[in-house]
Each structure stands twice: as structure tokens, then as C-alpha cells.
Design a protein around this motif. Structure first.
Motif, PDB file in Angstrom:
ATOM      1  N   THR A 113       0.820  -1.166  -0.014  1.00  0.00           N
ATOM      2  CA  THR A 113       0.021   0.253  -0.144  1.00  0.00           C
ATOM      3  C   THR A 113       0.704   1.212  -0.089  1.00  0.00           C
ATOM      4  N   PHE A 114       2.094   1.130   0.785  1.00  0.00           N
ATOM      5  CA  PHE A 114       2.792   2.439   0.796  1.00  0.00           C
ATOM      6  C   PHE A 114       3.393   2.627  -0.973  1.00  0.00           C
ATOM      7  N   PHE A 115       3.452   1.573  -1.393  1.00  0.00           N
ATOM      8  CA  PHE A 115       4.176   1.708  -2.691  1.00  0.00           C
ATOM      9  C   PHE A 115       2.965   2.203  -3.939  1.00  0.00           C
ATOM     10  N   ARG A 116       1.509   2.366  -3.257  1.00  0.00           N
ATOM     11  CA  ARG A 116       0.556   2.904  -4.346  1.00  0.00           C
ATOM     12  C   ARG A 116      -0.048   1.760  -4.897  1.00  0.00           C
ATOM     13  N   ALA A 117      -0.133   0.457  -4.598  1.00  0.00           N
ATOM     14  CA  ALA A 117      -0.443  -0.709  -5.371  1.00  0.00           C
ATOM     15  C   ALA A 117      -1.739  -1.013  -4.879  1.00  0.00           C
ATOM     16  N   VAL A 118      -2.812  -1.484  -5.725  1.00  0.00           N
ATOM     17  CA  VAL A 118      -4.008  -1.638  -5.670  1.00  0.00           C
ATOM     18  C   VAL A 118      -3.964  -2.952  -4.729  1.00  0.00           C
ATOM     19  N   ALA A 119      -3.011  -3.859  -4.993  1.00  0.00           N
ATOM     20  CA  ALA A 119      -3.074  -5.072  -4.400  1.00  0.00           C
ATOM     21  C   ALA A 119      -2.760  -5.121  -2.836  1.00  0.00           C
ATOM     22  N   GLY A 120      -2.196  -4.001  -2.539  1.00  0.00           N
ATOM     23  CA  GLY A 120      -1.902  -3.772  -1.240  1.00  0.00           C
ATOM     24  C   GLY A 120      -3.112  -3.750  -0.353  1.00  0.00           C
ATOM     25  N   ALA A 121      -4.275  -2.790  -0.923  1.00  0.00           N
ATOM     26  CA  ALA A 121      -5.527  -2.635  -0.226  1.00  0.00           C
ATOM     27  C   ALA A 121      -6.092  -4.153  -0.192  1.00  0.00           C
ATOM     28  N   VAL A 122      -6.116  -4.945  -1.185  1.00  0.00           N
ATOM     29  CA  VAL A 122      -6.727  -6.128  -1.199  1.00  0.00           C
ATOM     30  C   VAL A 122      -6.075  -7.114  -0.148  1.00  0.00           C
ATOM     31  N   LEU A 123      -4.553  -7.012  -0.073  1.00  0.00           N
ATOM     32  CA  LEU A 123      -3.890  -7.907   0.954  1.00  0.00           C
ATOM     33  C   LEU A 123      -4.309  -7.291   2.419  1.00  0.00           C
ATOM     34  N   LEU A 124      -4.499  -6.163   2.539  1.00  0.00           N
ATOM     35  CA  LEU A 124      -5.043  -5.616   3.940  1.00  0.00           C
ATOM     36  C   LEU A 124      -6.394  -6.049   4.322  1.00  0.00           C
ATOM     37  N   LEU A 125      -7.263  -6.410   3.173  1.00  0.00           N
ATOM     38  CA  LEU A 125      -8.649  -6.560   3.509  1.00  0.00           C
ATOM     39  C   LEU A 125      -8.464  -8.205   3.970  1.00  0.00           C
ATOM     40  N   VAL A 126      -7.765  -8.954   3.027  1.00  0.00           N
ATOM     41  CA  VAL A 126      -7.611 -10.378   3.674  1.00  0.00           C
ATOM     42  C   VAL A 126      -6.862 -10.468   5.045  1.00  0.00           C
ATOM     43  N   GLY A 127      -5.919  -9.698   5.077  1.00  0.00           N
ATOM     44  CA  GLY A 127      -5.188  -9.760   6.501  1.00  0.00           C
ATOM     45  C   GLY A 127      -6.192  -9.153   7.825  1.00  0.00           C
ATOM     46  N   GLY A 128      -6.788  -8.574   7.300  1.00  0.00           N
ATOM     47  CA  GLY A 128      -7.723  -8.000   8.517  1.00  0.00           C
ATOM     48  C   GLY A 128      -8.993  -8.979   8.777  1.00  0.00           C
ATOM     49  N   LEU A 129      -9.540  -9.958   7.762  1.00  0.00           N
ATOM     50  CA  LEU A 129     -10.109 -10.926   7.930  1.00  0.00           C
ATOM     51  C   LEU A 129      -9.395 -12.078   8.663  1.00  0.00           C
ATOM     52  N   LEU A 130      -8.197 -12.291   8.354  1.00  0.00           N
ATOM     53  CA  LEU A 130      -7.291 -13.398   8.898  1.00  0.00           C
ATOM     54  C   LEU A 130      -7.115 -13.152  10.247  1.00  0.00           C
ATOM     55  N   ALA A 131      -6.734 -11.673  10.882  1.00  0.00           N
ATOM     56  CA  ALA A 131      -6.593 -11.339  12.188  1.00  0.00           C
ATOM     57  C   ALA A 131      -7.990 -11.798  12.963  1.00  0.00           C
TER      58      ALA A 131
END
Length: 154
Positions: free
Chosen positions: A71-89
Motif C-alpha cells: 500500500t505504501f508503494f501505491r498498489a491496489v494489491a496492497g489494499a486487497v492484501l489488507l482486506l484479507v489480513g484484517g479478516l485473517l486477524a
């Protein structure tokens, strides 16, 4: 929406940056618990259920770390990974009483929010921070910021 000179205004990156920072903090918090257990007890001294729960905590930490950095490198994949990571948490905290303490689901969460067990701050942080990262990452402003490319950039 375009301005008078034909260029799109740059969207605010507040939600994307907050999601990335919170994801980074949550990754460190979730990574603490498996690391502590592996150092204290070793990998061979654990049964399969404990390894599974710690694996989910580790997976959530790694996905959140990758999502925050992307996300810090401004890629949309970062937001998707954060979505999945929040659910995994959240899934990691829910898997713990299901696999390790069957029949004591309510007692586990009551003790967790009283901060009675050791390292309860990790579990409370995951239950509170996971949905917060999810919500910040799913907001339209986050994706608008990550998809925006200024004119003249490749």
C-alpha cells in the motif's frame, strides 16, 4: 471530476495511509504471539491444534505486512492484501477457542476482554484492529487514491 485545466485533482491518501500504518502495527502485534510461543516451547513441543492456531496468526501477520508495504508503494494489491489480513486477524482469534478450548467459547472471550490470560492484548488488538483495517482498506477513497495516476506518469 476534472478541473478547469482538464486534470483530475489528486485524491487524498488519508485512508490508504492509515490502513497501511494500522496494518503494519497489527502485523507486528500478531507476529509477536507465534514468535513468543516458538521461542518458549519450540516447534516440536506443540501439538497440531496449537501449531494450526499459531499458523493462522503468522499468516495474518505476513499478509498484513505485505499489504501494508504494498500500500505504501501505491498498489491496489496492497489494499486487497489488507482486506484479507484484517479478516485473517479476526479468524485467528476465533479459531483459538474453537480448536484449543471447545465448549468454552464465551468464557474465552470474557477472559480475553478482562485481559486475564497472558498476551490478551494481542487477541484484543486483533479483534479490534482487524475490522478497522478491513474497513479502512475497503473504503472507496482508499482505492481511488491507489488507482490514481497523475497525467504524464507511466
Amino acid at each position: 471530476m476534472t478541473s478547469r485545466n482538464g486534470h483530475e485533482p489528486r485524491p487524498s491518501g488519508t485512508t490508504a495511509i492509515l490502513a497501511g500504518l494500522l496494518g503494519l502495527v497489527l502485523a507486528g502485534l500478531l507476529g509477536y504471539l507465534p514468535l513468543k510461543f516458538f521461542v518458549d516451547y519450540g516447534f516440536a513441543g506443540m501439538d497440531g491444534e496449537v501449531r494450526g492456531v499459531l499458523g493462522v496468526y503468522s499468516a495474518a501477520a505476513l499478509v498484513l505486512l505485505a499489504g501494508a508495504l504494498t500500500t505504501f508503494f501505491r498498489a491496489v494489491a496492497g489494499a486487497v492484501l489488507l482486506l484479507v489480513g484484517g479478516l485473517l486477524a479476526v479468524a485467528a482469534v476465533i479459531c483459538e477457542p474453537v480448536l484449543l478450548y471447545p465448549g468454552y467459547f464465551g468464557d474465552f472471550f470474557a477472559a480475553m476482554f478482562r485481559f486475564a490470560p497472558d498476551d490478551a492484548f494481542v487477541r484484543v488488538g486483533a479483534v479490534v484492529g482487524g475490522p478497522l483495517v478491513f474497513v479502512l482498506a475497503v473504503l472507496p477513497w482508499t482505492f481511488r487514491y491507489l488507482r490514481h495516476r497523475p497525467a504524464g506518469s507511466w
